[in-house]
Write an enzyme that holds these catalytic residues in place. Structure first.
Site, mmCIF file in Angstrom:
data_model
loop_
_atom_site.group_PDB
_atom_site.id
_atom_site.type_symbol
_atom_site.label_atom_id
_atom_site.label_comp_id
_atom_site.label_asym_id
_atom_site.label_seq_id
_atom_site.Cartn_x
_atom_site.Cartn_y
_atom_site.Cartn_z
ATOM 1 N N GLY A 15 -16.042 -47.648 -5.115
ATOM 2 C CA GLY A 15 -17.078 -48.034 -6.072
ATOM 3 C C GLY A 15 -16.563 -48.651 -7.353
ATOM 4 O O GLY A 15 -17.229 -48.581 -8.390
ATOM 5 N N ASN A 17 -16.367 -51.815 -7.973
ATOM 6 C CA ASN A 17 -17.296 -52.903 -8.332
ATOM 7 C C ASN A 17 -18.593 -52.346 -8.913
ATOM 8 O O ASN A 17 -19.152 -52.910 -9.861
ATOM 9 C CB ASN A 17 -17.574 -53.800 -7.122
ATOM 10 N N HIS A 112 -16.877 -60.446 -1.555
ATOM 11 C CA HIS A 112 -15.887 -60.497 -0.480
ATOM 12 C C HIS A 112 -14.536 -60.869 -1.089
ATOM 13 O O HIS A 112 -14.458 -61.800 -1.893
ATOM 14 C CB HIS A 112 -16.313 -61.522 0.572
#
Ligand code: GRF
Length: 219
Positions: A15, A17, A112
């Site tokens: 987590g 991000n 990504h």
């Protein structure tokens, strides 16, 4: 002042991000509000991060559902209950069913760790190293029905050095992920994104100061 954009974040792992988005919101850099964090893995660190910041977080264990569609239907319901308008996939390790994607058309972002369309799928950093690219990076894109495929919102490029390992490259890319994901949410929240087929137009876009990243550097 713009009303904060209601977000839902789906995460499966550490987590970081999610944390970058939380920090950007708390620092007043992104006019958004995380209404719900959904995590499909009960022990994910992402849950602790949400709880630490007083953000509603729910474990929805995919193994408790008979099918992907049943899991997705439940998650979509929870996001709708919370009035979520933008869904951010942040290290979420499940593919979304078409029904989920149709529930939030052009309103699901993914990050990504590669410069798409290069190296979609798993282990993107390893793929980049094995291929021998000199420039790698990360991409925030809209989610469509193909994996790592939808229109691209923002990308960041980083150099790849001769002595890089998967770990060192992952770390360099991740630092950029933490800059571009909050920026993508900011662009959405400010209504600065217009989607035209595969191309995303950024309203009031400024030209870049640097012409190009060249690696190795020009002599
Ligand atoms: C990131 O590298 C992201 O690009 C990929 O999964 C990783 C998630 O990391 N989709 P974190 O859970 O945000 O730390």
């Amino acid at each position: 002042m713009t009303n904060p954009l209601p977000l839902g974040v789906l995460a499966s792992g550490s987590g970081t991000n999610l944390q970058a988005i939380i920090d950007a919101i708390e620092e007043g850099r992104v006019p958004a509000e995380i209404r719900l964090v959904v995590c499909n893995r009960p022990r994910a660190l992402a849950l602790e991060r949400a709880e630490r910041h007083g953000i509603a977080a729910e474990v929805v264990d995919h193994k408790a559902f008979a099918s992907r569609e049943a899991f997705d239907e439940h998650v979509v319901g929870r996001l709708r209950d919370k009035g979520v308008e933008l869904v951010c996939l942040a290290g979420f390790d499940r593919l979304l069913s078409p029904a989920f994607i149709r529930a939030f058309p052009d309103r699901i972002l993914n990050i990504h760790p590669a410069l798409l369309p290069a190296f979609p799928g798993l282990h993107a950093q390893r793929q980049a190293l094995d291929y021998g690219v000199r420039i790698a990076g990360c991409t925030v894109h809209l989610v469509d029905e193909q994996t790592d495929h939808g229109p691209i919102v923002i990308q960041a490029a980083v150099p790849v050095y001769s002595d890089d390992t998967v770990e060192s490259l992952t770390e360099r890319i991740l630092a950029e992920e933490h800059r571009i994901y909050p920026e993508a949410v900011y662009l959405f929240a400010e209504g600065k994104i217009e989607i035209d087929g595969r191309r995303v137009r950024i309203v009031d876009e400024e030209p870049l100061a640097d012409r190009a990243l060249v690696n190795p550097a020009l002599g």
